[in-house]
Design an enzyme around this catalytic site. Structure first.
Site, mmCIF file in Angstrom:
data_model
loop_
_atom_site.group_PDB
_atom_site.id
_atom_site.type_symbol
_atom_site.label_atom_id
_atom_site.label_comp_id
_atom_site.label_asym_id
_atom_site.label_seq_id
_atom_site.Cartn_x
_atom_site.Cartn_y
_atom_site.Cartn_z
ATOM 1 N N ASP A 8 0.864 -1.187 0.000
ATOM 2 C CA ASP A 8 0.000 0.000 0.000
ATOM 3 C C ASP A 8 0.898 1.234 0.000
ATOM 4 O O ASP A 8 1.850 1.304 0.788
ATOM 5 C CB ASP A 8 -0.891 0.018 1.241
ATOM 6 C CG ASP A 8 -1.933 -1.103 1.225
ATOM 7 O OD1 ASP A 8 -1.987 -1.847 0.238
ATOM 8 O OD2 ASP A 8 -2.688 -1.223 2.214
ATOM 9 N N ASP A 130 -15.309 -4.511 -0.838
ATOM 10 C CA ASP A 130 -14.855 -4.362 0.549
ATOM 11 C C ASP A 130 -16.035 -3.909 1.395
ATOM 12 O O ASP A 130 -16.825 -3.066 0.957
ATOM 13 C CB ASP A 130 -13.719 -3.347 0.627
ATOM 14 C CG ASP A 130 -12.559 -3.752 -0.274
ATOM 15 O OD1 ASP A 130 -12.383 -4.964 -0.495
ATOM 16 O OD2 ASP A 130 -11.833 -2.865 -0.756
#
Length: 257
Positions: A8, A130
């Site tokens: 990330d 998600d």
């Protein structure tokens, strides 16, 4: 089952968050390429690269890092974060992404997401699903939509999606184990796995490749996810915190071929 480490990116650095909260940012390495090369040295073939700056800005930001990793490793990169326009997608593919993940766009602008699916094909476009309490979250998890998770996945499965990444946000970065029951439920209602379901609702749909993400804390959870039918698993903090050793992943990958 594919092993997919995550990198990330915020401000060009390799970070991890807890439950998607940007205020919990922890920097693990200032050189994402270095991290990617280390993964590759242990036999890793896939990488989940997330542009967290892009997710917040609602357009691609860290494409140069994507380009650098893609050009200097052989990793097959799935890129996500901030992909909101045809131009964003074009930049991602031109910079070396093998696949892209669209989450918020599938909620807010489904027509554009479906056009990407039709143009690039289901092998290149991944649905990012998600969720918090089985409600789809968007915009780098800063917003919760009214979309119910499994009907959302089913709808796009019927439209041709075959690859889905599902992160239970309550588990993400917490090192408390993944959402086994949620994944069983998704697979039962999309592929009929577990209960031997053969329903007219499932007929004519693509087989769904479900990629588990969030909460992985020990190596032992990996074969458990494989056993319930997950096609891949994304691992982040457990690697960075040393909970899972790269040697363990290397051995698992070698035994898979």
């Amino acid at each position: 089952m594919r092993i997919i480490p995550a990198i990330d990116i915020i401000d060009g650095k390799c970070v991890r968050l807890s439950k998607g909260d940007y205020n919990t940012k922890k920097i693990y390495n200032e050189n994402p390429l270095e991290v990617a090369k280390q993964f590759e040295s242990y036999g890793i073939k896939h990488l989940h690269l997330v542009d967290l700056d892009g997710a917040k800005s609602k357009h691609i930001v860290n494409y140069k890092i994507l380009e650098k990793i893609a050009s200097k490793t052989k990793l097959s990169i799935d890129f996500g974060g901030g992909l909101k326009s045809d131009k964003d997608l074009q930049v991602a593919f031109e910079c070396g992404a093998k696949q892209v993940t669209g989450g918020s766009i599938a909620v807010k602008d489904p027509d554009t997401f479906i056009s990407w699916l039709n143009l690039y094909g289901s092998d290149k476009i991944i649905l990012g699903a998600d969720a918090n309490d089985e409600k789809v979250a968007i915009s780098g998890w800063t917003e919760e939509s009214t979309e119910e998770l499994i009907p959302f996945i089913r709808r796009f499965q019927k439209l041709g999606v075959k690859n889905v990444i599902c992160t239970d946000i309550s588990k993400d970065g917490m090192l408390q184990g993944p959402s086994f029951e949620l994944y069983k439920k998704i697979l039962a209602q999309t592929n009929g796995i577990e209960m031997g379901i053969s329903s007219p609702e499932l007929e004519g749909s693509n087989k769904l490749n479900l990629i588990a993400s969030g909460g992985i804390s020990t190596f032992d959870e990996i074969p458990q996810l494989e056993e319930i039918g997950c096609e891949g698993v994304i691992i982040g903090k457990a690697i960075y915190e040393g909970r899972i050793e790269m040697k363990q992943l290397e051995k698992y990958i070698m035994n898979s071929y």
